[in-house]
Motif scaffolding. Sequence first.
Motif: not given
Length: 580
Positions: A417-433
């Motif tokens: 089992a592994m946690p699912d992930q949400l990657f938030l986009n800054d609008g220019e293709g850089h992400f925070e997990a």
Amino acid sequence: MMHPSSRNELILVFTAITLGACSEGQREVVSEESRATPAVEDTAPKEPWTPEAGFPLTEVAEASGVDFVHFNGAEGRRYYVETMSPGAALFDADGDGDLDLYLVNGAPLPGSSSETTARNQLFVNRGDATFTDATESSGTGNTGYGIGATVGDYDGDGDLDLYVLNYGPNVLYRNDGQGHFERLTVGAEDPSWSIAGAFLDYDGDGDLDLYVVNYLDYDVRVEKACTAGNLEIYCSPERYPPAPDRLYQNRDGRFVDVSAGSGIKKNGRGMGLAVTDLDNDGDLDIYVVNDRSENHLYRNDGGTFTEAALESGVGFGMRGQTEGGMGAIAVDLTGTGTMAIFHTNFQREPNRFYVDAGDGFYDDRSFPSGLGLPSLEMVSWGIAAFDVEGDGDLDLGVANGHVWDNAAEFIPGSSYAMPDQLFLNDGEGHFEALEFPGTALSSRGIASGDLDGDGDPDLVITSCGGRVQLWRNDAGRSRRFLVLQLQGKAPNTDAYGSRVRATIGSRTLVRDVADGGSYASHSDPRVYLGLGAEDQVERIEIRWPNGSADSVADTAGGQTLFWREGEGIVSRQPLVGTAR
């Protein structure tokens, strides 16, 4: 947000890996209906959501009445097929305007002592994001060993038909428009181990054809035995030869295998595909991600394909190695109006993010984007590209879970089992997990769509041998959305292959209406436009599949627009929140 783009950071990461457009002549369609802006119930909070407010999604499967638990047939024999499913499909099965949920199930395998009669299930939305099991009445309870599902109006009658991908013959269900389905034999009963599929008009004749991604030449009756030291494990896919993908051409409602001569290669252990117009030439290209085989990029030359993955830089990992590819999407993740390719990978291989560099080439931006490093210890599968915050850019939901149920016993620090992930986009293709909260599962498929009618996209995530999760989006209620439901001319009534450009403030959003993407799953193809702090869209332009174009100006948010090809906006429906 984190931007690990320095040279030193990249060197450290790579070391870790080795260790483990408006067309000329466009018409502006502004009917009397489109000029009127209805009163919209605004249920949104005043302040936009921020990560400090907590996780933006809430798990509501039990409260929604979706009690599905996947059955993979595992009884200790470690048949490889046990590791792969299930997928999910979100679509309007009964024609009442809201999204229903189809979930794919497994089946007993040779030597099984189980008395379970597993079947796929259709859950029909009551209109308030609570669901009723309509499997029996709909006729969709297939009992084959299911892997995935996809959806499209293959017969051009205005309702959505269902294609189920199996280990064994695939199944096509024809919809009567009221949620009753008839199983038909129309030539697409591929007997291979199929994983994913997509309806698309690849040849430009107006009807929907079908691409089927196949995995291995595999017979469960002659399963191989594999070990890690003294520990019995599921085998690697490299122990089995690949099964060829299939391209089926629609000929008056029957499908003909035209793979030979089409440019579609026969090698590859296919897992996922993305369909879009990558080179903006008006026809649909196909990207196929493979497991321990070179990935394929098929550029459409007007009905035949040229394979261009190697020369485009998307066929292999950065060291020229094959990887364990799973799911794939091709959408605008950088805010530039060009389609980027994102695909998921096996553990200790980063999820890959390829950005259009022009002239048919792509740059690997996996690590500078912030997508690569957080994925290194995950086994990643399905992908949802959706605007969770309503700020106008596409974020990413990724389903994670190991193949090996005993991974913790021979891979230090790993787990099934592994946690699912949400990657938030800054609008220019850089992400925070961010990690999904709660109990981790071994997830597989993921699909997005607005289940509760409030305009923001929600998520469905499936797990292998476990329960399904429904994640209600609460963050999007802090922003306005505008939803577009395109109605194409028959036989392509859902306008698969259309491209939308929307000008919102200083930004232009580009979205496709397309099937495919994720892993073994189908998301709602409606276009969700997050308006951020704006109240309206200055201009919307649509390029329809036949190359014609429509546009409309000054459209308020907080509603769904029903836009008919060549006629403009024919009706509107306010977006309202679901009673909590």
